[in-house]
Design a protein around this motif. Structure first.
Motif, PDB file in Angstrom:
ATOM      1  N   HIS A   1      50.246 -65.126 -54.934  1.00 24.53           N
ATOM      2  CA  HIS A   1      50.035 -66.418 -54.264  1.00 24.53           C
ATOM      3  C   HIS A   1      48.594 -66.892 -54.431  1.00 24.53           C
ATOM      4  CE1 HIS A   1      50.711 -69.632 -51.420  1.00 24.53           C
ATOM      5  NE2 HIS A   1      49.648 -69.249 -50.741  1.00 24.53           N
ATOM      6  N   LEU A   2      47.647 -65.983 -54.255  1.00 25.70           N
ATOM      7  CA  LEU A   2      46.240 -66.353 -54.363  1.00 25.70           C
ATOM      8  C   LEU A   2      45.855 -66.712 -55.797  1.00 25.70           C
ATOM      9  CD1 LEU A   2      44.707 -63.687 -51.971  1.00 25.70           C
ATOM     10  CD2 LEU A   2      44.884 -66.149 -51.558  1.00 25.70           C
TER      11      LEU A   2
ATOM     12  N   LEU B   1      45.483 -73.308 -59.743  1.00 26.80           N
ATOM     13  CA  LEU B   1      45.724 -74.712 -59.426  1.00 26.80           C
ATOM     14  C   LEU B   1      44.442 -75.404 -58.988  1.00 26.80           C
ATOM     15  CD1 LEU B   1      47.683 -77.050 -59.043  1.00 26.80           C
ATOM     16  CD2 LEU B   1      48.186 -76.163 -56.757  1.00 26.80           C
ATOM     17  N   ALA B   2      43.655 -74.727 -58.145  1.00 27.62           N
ATOM     18  CA  ALA B   2      42.409 -75.331 -57.662  1.00 27.62           C
ATOM     19  C   ALA B   2      41.456 -75.623 -58.806  1.00 27.62           C
ATOM     20  CB  ALA B   2      41.747 -74.404 -56.640  1.00 27.62           C
ATOM     21  N   GLY B   3      41.460 -74.768 -59.836  1.00 23.18           N
ATOM     22  CA  GLY B   3      40.569 -74.971 -60.964  1.00 23.18           C
ATOM     23  C   GLY B   3      41.037 -76.049 -61.923  1.00 23.18           C
TER      24      GLY B   3
ATOM     25  N   LEU C   1      46.363 -81.838 -63.003  1.00 23.53           N
ATOM     26  CA  LEU C   1      47.582 -82.286 -62.329  1.00 23.53           C
ATOM     27  C   LEU C   1      47.499 -83.768 -61.984  1.00 23.53           C
ATOM     28  CD1 LEU C   1      50.234 -80.992 -61.509  1.00 23.53           C
ATOM     29  CD2 LEU C   1      49.266 -80.550 -59.247  1.00 23.53           C
ATOM     30  N   GLU C   2      46.335 -84.211 -61.550  1.00 26.65           N
ATOM     31  CA  GLU C   2      46.165 -85.633 -61.242  1.00 26.65           C
ATOM     32  C   GLU C   2      46.314 -86.489 -62.500  1.00 26.65           C
ATOM     33  OE1 GLU C   2      43.049 -85.225 -57.467  1.00 26.65           O
ATOM     34  OE2 GLU C   2      42.296 -85.314 -59.521  1.00 26.65           O
TER      35      GLU C   2
ATOM     36  N   GLN D   1      51.971 -83.124 -52.840  1.00 26.17           N
ATOM     37  CA  GLN D   1      51.567 -82.242 -51.746  1.00 26.17           C
ATOM     38  C   GLN D   1      50.669 -81.126 -52.247  1.00 26.17           C
ATOM     39  OE1 GLN D   1      52.673 -83.292 -48.688  1.00 26.17           O
ATOM     40  NE2 GLN D   1      51.176 -81.873 -47.808  1.00 26.17           N
ATOM     41  N   LEU D   2      50.925 -80.621 -53.464  1.00 22.93           N
ATOM     42  CA  LEU D   2      50.048 -79.605 -54.039  1.00 22.93           C
ATOM     43  C   LEU D   2      48.618 -80.120 -54.143  1.00 22.93           C
ATOM     44  CD1 LEU D   2      52.004 -77.898 -56.986  1.00 22.93           C
ATOM     45  CD2 LEU D   2      51.483 -76.959 -54.739  1.00 22.93           C
ATOM     46  N   ILE D   3      48.475 -81.340 -54.622  1.00 21.46           N
ATOM     47  CA  ILE D   3      47.143 -81.934 -54.762  1.00 21.46           C
ATOM     48  C   ILE D   3      46.495 -82.106 -53.394  1.00 21.46           C
ATOM     49  CG2 ILE D   3      45.908 -84.033 -55.440  1.00 21.46           C
ATOM     50  CD1 ILE D   3      47.988 -84.357 -57.680  1.00 21.46           C
ATOM     51  N   LYS D   4      47.284 -82.540 -52.430  1.00 19.63           N
ATOM     52  CA  LYS D   4      46.748 -82.807 -51.087  1.00 19.63           C
ATOM     53  C   LYS D   4      46.326 -81.519 -50.376  1.00 19.63           C
ATOM     54  CE  LYS D   4      48.056 -84.940 -46.685  1.00 19.63           C
ATOM     55  NZ  LYS D   4      49.141 -85.643 -45.945  1.00 19.63           N
ATOM     56  N   ASP D   5      47.106 -80.456 -50.586  1.00 16.63           N
ATOM     57  CA  ASP D   5      46.900 -79.228 -49.814  1.00 16.63           C
ATOM     58  C   ASP D   5      45.969 -78.215 -50.461  1.00 16.63           C
ATOM     59  OD1 ASP D   5      48.623 -80.259 -47.997  1.00 16.63           O
ATOM     60  OD2 ASP D   5      50.300 -78.947 -48.495  1.00 16.63           O
ATOM     61  N   GLN D   6      45.749 -78.301 -51.759  1.00 14.56           N
ATOM     62  CA  GLN D   6      45.077 -77.209 -52.455  1.00 14.56           C
ATOM     63  C   GLN D   6      43.701 -76.867 -51.895  1.00 14.56           C
ATOM     64  OE1 GLN D   6      42.335 -77.152 -54.691  1.00 14.56           O
ATOM     65  NE2 GLN D   6      41.803 -79.286 -54.345  1.00 14.56           N
ATOM     66  N   ALA D   7      42.951 -77.881 -51.493  1.00 15.87           N
ATOM     67  CA  ALA D   7      41.591 -77.617 -51.023  1.00 15.87           C
ATOM     68  C   ALA D   7      41.572 -76.873 -49.681  1.00 15.87           C
ATOM     69  CB  ALA D   7      40.815 -78.918 -50.906  1.00 15.87           C
TER      70      ALA D   7
END
Length: 269
Positions: free
Chosen positions: A174-175, A181-183, A188-189, A214-220
């Motif tokens: 998961h991490l 994804l964060a990198g 994705l955008e 939601q992935l974009i919104k939540d990742q940070a």
């Protein structure tokens, strides 16, 4: 086959005995649940019962034996069973939603892009394919965890170690997914912009579009907040470090956070 059925009958009888004992310490409107796992102290089996309120929140616990229990033995059993069951519960709670994600969240965009062959989508396709690979690994490990969790067993240090290993694998996957994804959140955008430009975005089901938004919104906030993973380490080292981290968290938290109704805590001098 007869031995297996006999063991199941004995286990059910044990659980019923523990439930009857635990009811003596139940408060109004509470529900008693007895975990089917047990541990052995001086040849005596001990089970953990928990008391749930109307919101299904755990309020307290008790540890009993189908035989005549001894308070010191029950206290020792509580330390083992509380740690085991808390880790079991949290691992299921934290991973179940991801486990139930439909593969179509990944396969539908990939299939759509493969048919369209639109320029500018390749980086996004590679990222989604990588996320899907991580998802398949997570599902495989979680299925193994479910099989483990659904089979009542005698809780020993060996079984506890095995549970920590299973929880650590799920946590690391998961991490690692979150860090990847964060990198590449800009990828994705850009992918969504190119999908819209190509007229492909609206051909995706609403739930798939919502998933990536939601992935974009939540990742940070949710996927990049855990700093207990060294991105430079190889996978096996990360799992080993994660086991150590989880042990430090649960070995003390389990007994400290759960009020014990029986046996009564032994006073310290």
């Amino acid at each position: 086959m007869e031995n297996k059925l006999l063991n199941e009958v004995i286990t059910m009888t044990d659980v019923q005995i523990i439930e009857d004992k635990a009811k003596s310490y139940k408060k109004v409107l509470e529900k008693v649940t007895v975990y089917p796992n047990w541990t052995l102290i001086n040849g005596r089996k001990y089970y953990q019962a928990v008391y749930l309120n109307r919101k299904e929140e755990t309020k307290a616990a008790a540890v009993f034996s189908p035989d005549q229990e001894q308070p010191a033995e029950a206290q020792k059993a509580h330390e083992m069973l509380a740690e085991y069951h808390l880790l079991l519960r949290d691992t299921h709670k934290s991973g179940n939603a991801r486990y139930e994600q439909s593969p179509e969240m990944f396969t539908l965009p990939i299939q759509l892009m493969d048919k369209a062959q639109y320029p500018g989508l390749e980086a996004g396709r590679q990222l989604i394919a990588s996320l899907y690979d991580w998802q398949k690994q997570f599902v495989q490990h979680f299925q193994g965890f479910i099989i483990f969790a659904n089979n009542p067993r005698k809780v020993t240090e060996e079984e506890l170690n095995l549970l920590y290993e299973k929880a650590a694998h799920l946590s690391v996957i998961h991490l690692r997914t979150g860090k990847e994804l964060a990198g590449q959140i800009n990828v994705l955008e850009d992918w969504i912009r190119h999908m819209k430009k190509a007229g492909l975005w609206n051909r995706l089901p609403h739930e798939v579009k919502t998933f990536y938004q939601q992935l974009i919104k939540d990742q940070a906030t949710s996927m990049n907040t855990d700093h207990h993973l060294n991105a430079e380490d190889h996978y096996e080292k990360q799992v080993s470090d994660r086991i150590r981290f989880l042990r430090q968290k649960y070995s003390g938290e389990a007994t400290d956070s759960l009020a014990l109704r029986w046996p009564q805590p032994i006073p310290t001098a």
